[in-house]
Design a protein around this motif. Sequence first.
Motif, PDB file in Angstrom:
ATOM      1  N   GLY A   1      42.299  51.456  34.280  1.00  0.00           N
ATOM      2  CA  GLY A   1      43.342  50.528  34.177  1.00  0.00           C
ATOM      3  C   GLY A   1      44.502  50.629  35.102  1.00  0.00           C
ATOM      4  O   GLY A   1      45.360  49.806  35.020  1.00  0.00           O
TER       5      GLY A   1
ATOM      6  N   LYS B   1      42.709  50.875  40.477  1.00  0.00           N
ATOM      7  CA  LYS B   1      42.235  51.541  41.605  1.00  0.00           C
ATOM      8  C   LYS B   1      41.397  50.503  42.544  1.00  0.00           C
ATOM      9  O   LYS B   1      41.533  50.732  43.754  1.00  0.00           O
ATOM     10  CB  LYS B   1      41.441  52.652  41.135  1.00  0.00           C
ATOM     11  CG  LYS B   1      42.065  53.954  40.487  1.00  0.00           C
ATOM     12  CD  LYS B   1      41.023  54.902  40.300  1.00  0.00           C
ATOM     13  CE  LYS B   1      39.826  54.797  39.185  1.00  0.00           C
ATOM     14  NZ  LYS B   1      40.832  54.186  37.948  1.00  0.00           N
ATOM     15  N   THR B   2      40.982  49.432  41.851  1.00  0.00           N
ATOM     16  CA  THR B   2      40.114  48.604  42.835  1.00  0.00           C
ATOM     17  C   THR B   2      41.034  47.880  43.747  1.00  0.00           C
ATOM     18  O   THR B   2      40.442  47.733  44.967  1.00  0.00           O
ATOM     19  CB  THR B   2      39.389  47.507  42.015  1.00  0.00           C
ATOM     20  OG1 THR B   2      39.049  48.104  40.692  1.00  0.00           O
ATOM     21  CG2 THR B   2      38.104  47.041  42.574  1.00  0.00           C
TER      22      THR B   2
ATOM     23  N   LYS C   1      35.232  39.841  41.611  1.00  0.00           N
ATOM     24  CA  LYS C   1      36.705  39.996  41.745  1.00  0.00           C
ATOM     25  C   LYS C   1      37.315  39.755  43.349  1.00  0.00           C
ATOM     26  O   LYS C   1      38.260  39.084  43.475  1.00  0.00           O
ATOM     27  CB  LYS C   1      37.306  41.137  40.861  1.00  0.00           C
ATOM     28  CG  LYS C   1      38.595  41.485  41.170  1.00  0.00           C
ATOM     29  CD  LYS C   1      39.213  41.604  39.800  1.00  0.00           C
ATOM     30  CE  LYS C   1      40.458  41.549  39.438  1.00  0.00           C
ATOM     31  NZ  LYS C   1      41.228  41.622  38.495  1.00  0.00           N
TER      32      LYS C   1
ATOM     33  N   ARG D   1      51.888  46.863  30.207  1.00  0.00           N
ATOM     34  CA  ARG D   1      50.683  47.656  29.415  1.00  0.00           C
ATOM     35  C   ARG D   1      51.069  48.320  28.346  1.00  0.00           C
ATOM     36  O   ARG D   1      51.989  49.365  28.614  1.00  0.00           O
ATOM     37  CB  ARG D   1      50.033  48.486  30.253  1.00  0.00           C
ATOM     38  CG  ARG D   1      49.200  47.743  31.520  1.00  0.00           C
ATOM     39  CD  ARG D   1      48.108  47.216  31.283  1.00  0.00           C
ATOM     40  NE  ARG D   1      47.177  46.279  32.171  1.00  0.00           N
ATOM     41  CZ  ARG D   1      46.699  47.140  33.358  1.00  0.00           C
ATOM     42  NH1 ARG D   1      46.425  48.439  33.215  1.00  0.00           N
ATOM     43  NH2 ARG D   1      46.198  46.413  34.332  1.00  0.00           N
TER      44      ARG D   1
ATOM     45  N   ASP E   1      36.331  45.076  33.349  1.00  0.00           N
ATOM     46  CA  ASP E   1      37.706  44.700  33.307  1.00  0.00           C
ATOM     47  C   ASP E   1      38.063  43.299  32.665  1.00  0.00           C
ATOM     48  O   ASP E   1      37.758  42.282  33.499  1.00  0.00           O
ATOM     49  CB  ASP E   1      38.382  44.769  34.573  1.00  0.00           C
ATOM     50  CG  ASP E   1      39.841  44.476  34.940  1.00  0.00           C
ATOM     51  OD1 ASP E   1      40.478  44.877  33.868  1.00  0.00           O
ATOM     52  OD2 ASP E   1      40.014  43.506  35.602  1.00  0.00           O
TER      53      ASP E   1
HETATM   54  P1  ADP Z   1      40.924  50.955  37.455  1.00  0.00           P
HETATM   55  O1  ADP Z   1      41.852  51.800  37.835  1.00  0.00           O
HETATM   56  O2  ADP Z   1      40.440  51.468  35.997  1.00  0.00           O
HETATM   57  O3  ADP Z   1      39.640  50.782  38.171  1.00  0.00           O
HETATM   58  P2  ADP Z   1      41.005  48.199  37.779  1.00  0.00           P
HETATM   59  O4  ADP Z   1      41.257  48.118  39.323  1.00  0.00           O
HETATM   60  O5  ADP Z   1      39.996  47.632  37.532  1.00  0.00           O
HETATM   61  O6  ADP Z   1      41.670  49.426  37.054  1.00  0.00           O
HETATM   62  O7  ADP Z   1      42.435  47.501  37.295  1.00  0.00           O
HETATM   63  C1  ADP Z   1      42.586  46.796  36.075  1.00  0.00           C
HETATM   64  C2  ADP Z   1      43.214  45.475  35.957  1.00  0.00           C
HETATM   65  O8  ADP Z   1      44.724  45.605  36.326  1.00  0.00           O
HETATM   66  C3  ADP Z   1      42.530  44.393  36.981  1.00  0.00           C
HETATM   67  O9  ADP Z   1      42.687  43.315  36.308  1.00  0.00           O
HETATM   68  C4  ADP Z   1      43.644  44.194  38.052  1.00  0.00           C
HETATM   69  O10 ADP Z   1      43.391  43.313  38.626  1.00  0.00           O
HETATM   70  C5  ADP Z   1      44.876  44.471  37.517  1.00  0.00           C
HETATM   71  N1  ADP Z   1      46.038  45.265  38.017  1.00  0.00           N
HETATM   72  C6  ADP Z   1      45.941  45.949  39.210  1.00  0.00           C
HETATM   73  N2  ADP Z   1      47.078  46.276  39.785  1.00  0.00           N
HETATM   74  C7  ADP Z   1      47.908  45.611  38.971  1.00  0.00           C
HETATM   75  C8  ADP Z   1      49.401  45.719  39.104  1.00  0.00           C
HETATM   76  N3  ADP Z   1      50.127  46.188  40.172  1.00  0.00           N
HETATM   77  N4  ADP Z   1      49.902  44.751  38.226  1.00  0.00           N
HETATM   78  C9  ADP Z   1      49.337  43.855  37.454  1.00  0.00           C
HETATM   79  N5  ADP Z   1      48.041  44.063  37.406  1.00  0.00           N
HETATM   80  C10 ADP Z   1      47.225  44.668  38.039  1.00  0.00           C
END
Ligand code: ADP
Length: 697
Positions: free
Chosen positions: A295, A298-299, A332, A452, A555
């Motif tokens: 969360g 990273k994506t 996404k 969060r 997600d």
């Molecule tokens: P992981 O690191 O587990 O792969 P994700 O890339 O799936 O996490 O991101 C988790 C969620 O947080 C996604 O819905 C993404 O759009 C959201 N997200 C990512 N960066 C931010 C940010 N800086 N502020 C708010 N939400 C974010």
Amino acid sequence: MEKLLTRPIQYLKGIGPRRAKSFDQAGIHTIEDLLYYFPRRYEDRTSLKRISELIEGQVQTIKAEVMAQGQRRAFRRGGLNIIEVVVADESGKIFCVWFNQPYLAQYFKVGTQLILYGKVERYGNRLQMSAPEFEIILDNNGDSLNTGRIVPVYSLPSLISQRVMRQVIKRALDEYVTSVNDLLPYDLRMRHNLLNVAKSLINIHFPENYEAQKQAYERLSFEEFFLFQIPLALRKLKKKEKAGIAHKAEGRLLDKFISTLTFTLTNSQQKVINEIKADMALPRPMQRLLQGDVGSGKTVVATAACLMCIQGRYQAAFMAPTEILAKQHYNKISSEFIAHSSLTKQVKIGLLTGSLDKKKKEKIYRQIKEGEIDLIIGTHALLTETVEFKKLGLVVIDEQHKFGVGQRALLPQKGVTPDVLIMTATPIPRTLAITLYGDLDVSVITELPPGRLPVRTLDFSQGQATKAYEIALKELAEGSQVYIIYPVIEESFALDIAGAKKMYGQLKQGLFKEYRLGLIHGRLKEEEQDEVMRKFKEKKVDLLVATTVLEVGIDIPNATCMIIEHAERFGLSQLHQLRGRVGRGTKDSFCLLISSAKTQEAKERMEAMVKYSDGFHIAEEDLKIRGPGEFFGSRQHGLTELRVGNPFTQMQLLRNARDEAIKLVNLDGRFIQRQNMLIKEKLLQRFPEYETLMLVG
Ligand code: ADP
Ligand code: MG
């Protein structure tokens, strides 16, 4: 001299063809193998317990004489054969019992002297050891290898007894230990206060005392870490010299993407994007590990890296371990790009998964090959030979721990020294990461997006399960969505565990009948899986019953509650990954473990889940509970080959070994100096796959 050590063990007195075969099957072929076959544990036989001093519930060692023996059958327990032996010393007596091993009776003749090792229990006024390990003592005074000292206990090849094992190893030490070349040069040993090799080998097998054993263990661990770090150091050095792509890391596409995001990047995300940017701009191949808790976002970071590559007209490939996840990324990223017309116009995205039909696949193959697709997202289907790129510039691997090492290496080979970014949410402490993945650079996202809340994790026994379900019902009533995870698809009566499929039916008719339920597991057809995931995402399903197909990446921020049934059946890191599916929005979230933890280890796992919400802590606990071999699994190269050293408990030693390895490689990367030639020989013997690395000077 060294050649002596590669002699087959039959050169030793006492090893004929029959025993040699047993040793062979245990992987011990040469004298050297034998010298490096270390004890599993030790027994302090300098001062054995008297029977009258034994403490109930503890595992202890005694020396005693057989007074009587008998055998019986327990008819109530299916005709189990039981051997009972009464042994005594001058202070008292104790019963020893063995089950269904009638052939053991021959060893327990009255008057035989035994060493016994086992847990002491009391039944009424009778003291007992169940199935203790035992050894026969032949000569009370002359038996210096087996009594009156700290005695090594080995994992035994079949048909070989502890006493034979000790004897054989002692002979090997006596005759050959002086022929073992010390791989660690004298000055290095002095710097780190390490024993020489002969003394270490003697003391790891037959320690004079525990301090000597400890020093021997340290020295041998150091040697092992050192050898293991050299190829990594070499790879890193060679990489510096290797030509790569100097990407146009600054550019319009990247700026557009970041400016149209619906959120602001965290400082941490910004920082790692800058690290990646600097690295990609250099004319050297990037090899970077991106760590960040579930969360942490990273994506987007990966997407930014892809754009750095694409804006200079190279192609990027983004690989995920499951179809569900690959599709999620595809959807996404596509939707993020829609926010800006230049992104949709200039970046063509494709999706390649195993379940596409042949025609669609062929179209994608062609588009990749002709460079029509700029960003290809997919599963391991990307690794098929048919996939050829026009100009591959960047490879991203998501959830790298789900891929084998071999698999990870395949995708970059489809380009000419492309940059590589691998991502993991099973983080390990930074220092450990640097030492274990010594050839990679490491970037870490250290914070979660703002707002969060930590997921509230509670552990329920089977009996309290309804409480967990009440919480889920409350969340549903508030419009949130819920996951219920089962370890298996079909129930198993043998293991007494419920399966997802059947429980889905029951929950739908029962407790959750007012809600819309979905079921997803790995045996559903792809279209069916897609359909369920789409419905859940669009809130047309309220509660999703699932197996671990959901473990990584998914997600869906509106899902706020996860129940994990039979939680004791999951590993700690796996539980943390699962829990990462909730707590992705700003609402309070729950992870409810329903467990019947029977072993101590399982209890520790549940406790760690309740206590820690941060993945780094979890990983550390997991390492502690399982040890490095299990933790990293057979998929992580190298670590499972560590036979002595433990990177977790010997972190400082590992760091020192790494520094020395880097020093050596910088000074003599071609292994020309005499003492380094020995090291090279050893490396080639132990890691033949690094041959080219070492020979191409
Ligand atoms: P992981 O690191 O587990 O792969 P994700 O890339 O799936 O996490 O991101 C988790 C969620 O947080 C996604 O819905 C993404 O759009 C959201 N997200 C990512 N960066 C931010 C940010 N800086 N502020 C708010 N939400 C974010
Ligand atoms: Mg992810």
